[in-house]
Design a protein around this motif. Structure first.
Motif, PDB file in Angstrom:
ATOM      1  N   ASN A 109      -0.383   6.148  -5.588  1.00  0.00           N
ATOM      2  CA  ASN A 109       0.344   5.906  -4.150  1.00  0.00           C
ATOM      3  C   ASN A 109      -0.659   5.758  -3.085  1.00  0.00           C
ATOM      4  OD1 ASN A 109       0.493   8.377  -5.648  1.00  0.00           O
ATOM      5  ND2 ASN A 109      -0.554   9.856  -5.913  1.00  0.00           N
ATOM      6  N   TYR A 110       0.419   5.612  -1.560  1.00  0.00           N
ATOM      7  CA  TYR A 110       0.492   5.315  -0.606  1.00  0.00           C
ATOM      8  C   TYR A 110       1.437   6.400   0.491  1.00  0.00           C
ATOM      9  CZ  TYR A 110      -0.221   0.509  -2.137  1.00  0.00           C
ATOM     10  OH  TYR A 110      -1.226  -0.566  -3.145  1.00  0.00           O
ATOM     11  N   THR A 111       0.344   6.719   1.068  1.00  0.00           N
ATOM     12  CA  THR A 111       1.050   8.183   1.890  1.00  0.00           C
ATOM     13  C   THR A 111       1.719   7.509   3.127  1.00  0.00           C
ATOM     14  OG1 THR A 111      -0.940   9.202   1.461  1.00  0.00           O
ATOM     15  CG2 THR A 111       0.223  10.275   3.378  1.00  0.00           C
ATOM     16  N   LEU A 112       3.034   7.628   3.829  1.00  0.00           N
ATOM     17  CA  LEU A 112       4.202   7.884   4.722  1.00  0.00           C
ATOM     18  C   LEU A 112       3.403   7.573   6.311  1.00  0.00           C
ATOM     19  CD1 LEU A 112       5.948   6.055   6.291  1.00  0.00           C
ATOM     20  CD2 LEU A 112       7.633   8.616   5.710  1.00  0.00           C
ATOM     21  N   GLU A 113       2.926   6.991   6.182  1.00  0.00           N
ATOM     22  CA  GLU A 113       2.293   6.888   8.161  1.00  0.00           C
ATOM     23  C   GLU A 113       3.426   6.763   9.329  1.00  0.00           C
ATOM     24  OE1 GLU A 113      -1.742   4.761   8.394  1.00  0.00           O
ATOM     25  OE2 GLU A 113      -2.789   5.897   7.183  1.00  0.00           O
ATOM     26  N   ARG A 114       3.861   5.820   9.291  1.00  0.00           N
ATOM     27  CA  ARG A 114       4.855   5.666  10.215  1.00  0.00           C
ATOM     28  C   ARG A 114       6.302   4.620   9.792  1.00  0.00           C
ATOM     29  NH1 ARG A 114       3.262   0.195  13.370  1.00  0.00           N
ATOM     30  NH2 ARG A 114       2.028  -0.406  12.086  1.00  0.00           N
ATOM     31  N   MET A 115       6.976   4.238  10.803  1.00  0.00           N
ATOM     32  CA  MET A 115       8.334   3.850  10.229  1.00  0.00           C
ATOM     33  C   MET A 115       8.160   2.569  12.299  1.00  0.00           C
ATOM     34  SD  MET A 115      11.576   6.062   9.811  1.00  0.00           S
ATOM     35  CE  MET A 115      10.843   6.628   8.506  1.00  0.00           C
ATOM     36  N   ASN A 143      -6.799   2.138   1.957  1.00  0.00           N
ATOM     37  CA  ASN A 143      -6.569   1.555   2.790  1.00  0.00           C
ATOM     38  C   ASN A 143      -5.900  -0.155   2.687  1.00  0.00           C
ATOM     39  OD1 ASN A 143      -7.679   3.041   5.297  1.00  0.00           O
ATOM     40  ND2 ASN A 143      -9.871   1.533   5.061  1.00  0.00           N
ATOM     41  N   ASN A 144      -4.863  -0.119   1.580  1.00  0.00           N
ATOM     42  CA  ASN A 144      -4.414  -1.076   1.218  1.00  0.00           C
ATOM     43  C   ASN A 144      -2.902  -0.442   1.425  1.00  0.00           C
ATOM     44  OD1 ASN A 144      -5.864  -2.984  -1.146  1.00  0.00           O
ATOM     45  ND2 ASN A 144      -5.769  -1.366  -2.325  1.00  0.00           N
ATOM     46  N   ILE A 145      -2.261  -1.634   1.752  1.00  0.00           N
ATOM     47  CA  ILE A 145      -0.647  -1.205   2.278  1.00  0.00           C
ATOM     48  C   ILE A 145       0.582  -1.638   1.895  1.00  0.00           C
ATOM     49  CG2 ILE A 145       0.722  -1.792   4.498  1.00  0.00           C
ATOM     50  CD1 ILE A 145      -1.874  -2.150   5.864  1.00  0.00           C
ATOM     51  N   THR A 146       1.806  -0.450   1.606  1.00  0.00           N
ATOM     52  CA  THR A 146       3.149  -1.199   1.239  1.00  0.00           C
ATOM     53  C   THR A 146       3.852  -0.724   2.141  1.00  0.00           C
ATOM     54  OG1 THR A 146       2.652  -0.267  -1.186  1.00  0.00           O
ATOM     55  CG2 THR A 146       4.488  -0.530  -0.729  1.00  0.00           C
ATOM     56  N   VAL A 205       4.084 -10.186  -2.471  1.00  0.00           N
ATOM     57  CA  VAL A 205       3.202  -9.903  -1.630  1.00  0.00           C
ATOM     58  C   VAL A 205       3.142 -10.730  -0.359  1.00  0.00           C
ATOM     59  CG1 VAL A 205       0.219 -10.506  -1.492  1.00  0.00           C
ATOM     60  CG2 VAL A 205       1.032  -9.280  -3.216  1.00  0.00           C
ATOM     61  N   GLY A 206       2.669  -9.798   1.061  1.00  0.00           N
ATOM     62  CA  GLY A 206       2.841 -10.340   1.920  1.00  0.00           C
ATOM     63  C   GLY A 206       1.792  -9.833   3.054  1.00  0.00           C
ATOM     64  N   SER A 207       2.419 -10.351   3.908  1.00  0.00           N
ATOM     65  CA  SER A 207       1.832  -9.560   5.574  1.00  0.00           C
ATOM     66  C   SER A 207       2.406  -8.771   6.602  1.00  0.00           C
ATOM     67  CB  SER A 207       1.124 -10.672   6.212  1.00  0.00           C
ATOM     68  OG  SER A 207       1.717 -11.324   7.472  1.00  0.00           O
ATOM     69  N   LEU A 208       1.464  -8.015   7.652  1.00  0.00           N
ATOM     70  CA  LEU A 208       2.073  -7.383   8.247  1.00  0.00           C
ATOM     71  C   LEU A 208       3.060  -8.105   9.394  1.00  0.00           C
ATOM     72  CD1 LEU A 208      -1.012  -5.276   9.752  1.00  0.00           C
ATOM     73  CD2 LEU A 208       0.885  -4.412   8.521  1.00  0.00           C
ATOM     74  N   THR A 209       4.014  -7.890  10.102  1.00  0.00           N
ATOM     75  CA  THR A 209       4.905  -9.179  10.538  1.00  0.00           C
ATOM     76  C   THR A 209       4.700  -9.273  12.000  1.00  0.00           C
ATOM     77  OG1 THR A 209       6.848  -7.360  10.829  1.00  0.00           O
ATOM     78  CG2 THR A 209       6.826  -9.095   9.428  1.00  0.00           C
ATOM     79  N   THR A 210       3.376  -8.373  13.065  1.00  0.00           N
ATOM     80  CA  THR A 210       3.340  -8.072  14.092  1.00  0.00           C
ATOM     81  C   THR A 210       0.877  -8.484  13.514  1.00  0.00           C
ATOM     82  OG1 THR A 210       2.545  -5.790  13.812  1.00  0.00           O
ATOM     83  CG2 THR A 210       4.169  -6.463  14.353  1.00  0.00           C
ATOM     84  N   GLU A 215      -3.230 -10.354   5.498  1.00  0.00           N
ATOM     85  CA  GLU A 215      -2.598 -10.455   4.352  1.00  0.00           C
ATOM     86  C   GLU A 215      -2.618  -8.971   2.924  1.00  0.00           C
ATOM     87  OE1 GLU A 215      -1.827 -14.554   4.515  1.00  0.00           O
ATOM     88  OE2 GLU A 215      -3.066 -14.646   3.929  1.00  0.00           O
ATOM     89  N   ASP A 216      -1.800  -9.767   1.642  1.00  0.00           N
ATOM     90  CA  ASP A 216      -2.224  -8.872   0.679  1.00  0.00           C
ATOM     91  C   ASP A 216      -1.586  -7.570   0.915  1.00  0.00           C
ATOM     92  OD1 ASP A 216      -3.527 -10.014  -0.649  1.00  0.00           O
ATOM     93  OD2 ASP A 216      -5.344  -9.636   0.424  1.00  0.00           O
ATOM     94  N   VAL A 217      -0.344  -7.248   1.590  1.00  0.00           N
ATOM     95  CA  VAL A 217       0.489  -5.842   1.738  1.00  0.00           C
ATOM     96  C   VAL A 217       0.949  -6.825   0.932  1.00  0.00           C
ATOM     97  CG1 VAL A 217       2.428  -4.697   3.375  1.00  0.00           C
ATOM     98  CG2 VAL A 217      -0.272  -5.762   4.422  1.00  0.00           C
TER      99      VAL A 217
END
Length: 277
Positions: A109-115, A143-146, A205-210, A215-217
């Motif tokens: 499960n990944y919780t929606l935090e922001r958009m 703390n993994n990110i999707t 599998v990529g990264s945050l764009t900012t 990585e590992d997003v």
């Protein structure tokens, strides 16, 4: 207008709009001396922006994506939730209170935090850029990110943005200084339009764009391109200064990564084939 009424309205406005100072923030940009090609040198914390091998966004070439029958539907379970819309100077984002809901990826499960909205789109499809990309950022307990990305083209009104129209107009009139971000609570945000069933998506599998370009997003780019109006795009641009009205990072080398494809139609054909065999 009476003196009392003017004071009352001023007091209400000060409760609605809040300015928050960003502590230790390193301002990056999208052109010039602090543009994307310079991010890695702005701070040692940003080194992945220039040295990482799994960076985002990317161009998705449909003819070289790999169909994966093991991928599951990207169904979201979102709730009507209180949120705050923010102009951080770089882009417009919506931060959710607890309980916004989640997406399940590979059983986690990944919780929606922001958009966050990026104009124009950061990801491209077969080299085609789109007017806007909405990125829904989710985080797991470890703390993994999707990130789920939705691409937009010009057309009819986007229902989700319609409910934020008043707050976006107010952001244009904020009086926060250059090193502060403007925050406006928007109350309960209706999430219905963001949980439509998805028949096709691309995953890699990529990264945050900012920065810091972590990585590992896990990226899930929905195959259905949605619609928005030019006026809605302008509402998202208007609160930002000229240098940040276009706030998309250029596409990055894909290197040895594979883009996997979920296609419900393909899945159904496989299922029917197995039943008949």
């Amino acid at each position: 207008m009476s003196h009392f009424k003017a004071i009352f309205l001023l007091g209400i406005a000060s409760l609605v709009l809040a300015c928050a100072r960003a502590i230790g923030f390193i301002r990056y940009g999208y052109s010039g001396a602090n543009g994307p090609d310079k991010w890695g040198s702005l701070s040692s914390d940003f080194s992945l922006c220039s040295q990482g091998k799994k960076q985002s966004p990317i161009n998705i070439s449909k003819n070289i994506t790999s169909y994966d029958p093991d991928l599951k539907p990207a169904d979201r379970n979102y709730n009507k939730t209180r949120a705050t819309i923010i102009n951080n100077g770089l882009n417009i984002e919506l931060i959710y209170d607890k309980g916004a809901g989640n997406v399940t990826v590979d059983g986690k499960n990944y919780t929606l935090e922001r958009m966050v909205w990026h104009l124009p789109s950061e990801h491209t499809l077969d080299g085609e850029s789109f007017p806007m990309e909405l990125q829904l950022i989710h985080k797991s307990a470890d703390n993994n990110i999707t990130v789920i990305a939705i691409l937009y083209q010009y057309g009819s009104n986007d229902a989700f943005l319609l409910q934020l129209q008043d707050e976006l107009q107010q952001l244009q009139q904020d009086s926060c200084s250059g090193d502060e971000e403007a925050r406006i609570p928007v109350g309960l945000v209706q999430m219905r339009t963001l949980v439509r069933h998805t028949r096709k998506y691309f995953r890699y599998v990529g990264s945050l764009t900012t920065p810091p370009c972590t990585e590992d997003v896990i990226w899930i780019i929905l195959g259905k391109v949605r619609k928005m109006t030019d006026e809605q795009a302008n509402l998202l641009k208007a609160p930002l200064s000229a240098e940040y009205k276009n706030n998309s990072r250029p596409t990055q080398p894909i290197n040895s990564r594979t883009v996997r494809l979920y296609d419900e139609m393909h899945q159904n054909k496989n299922s029917d084939s197995k039943k008949s065999s």
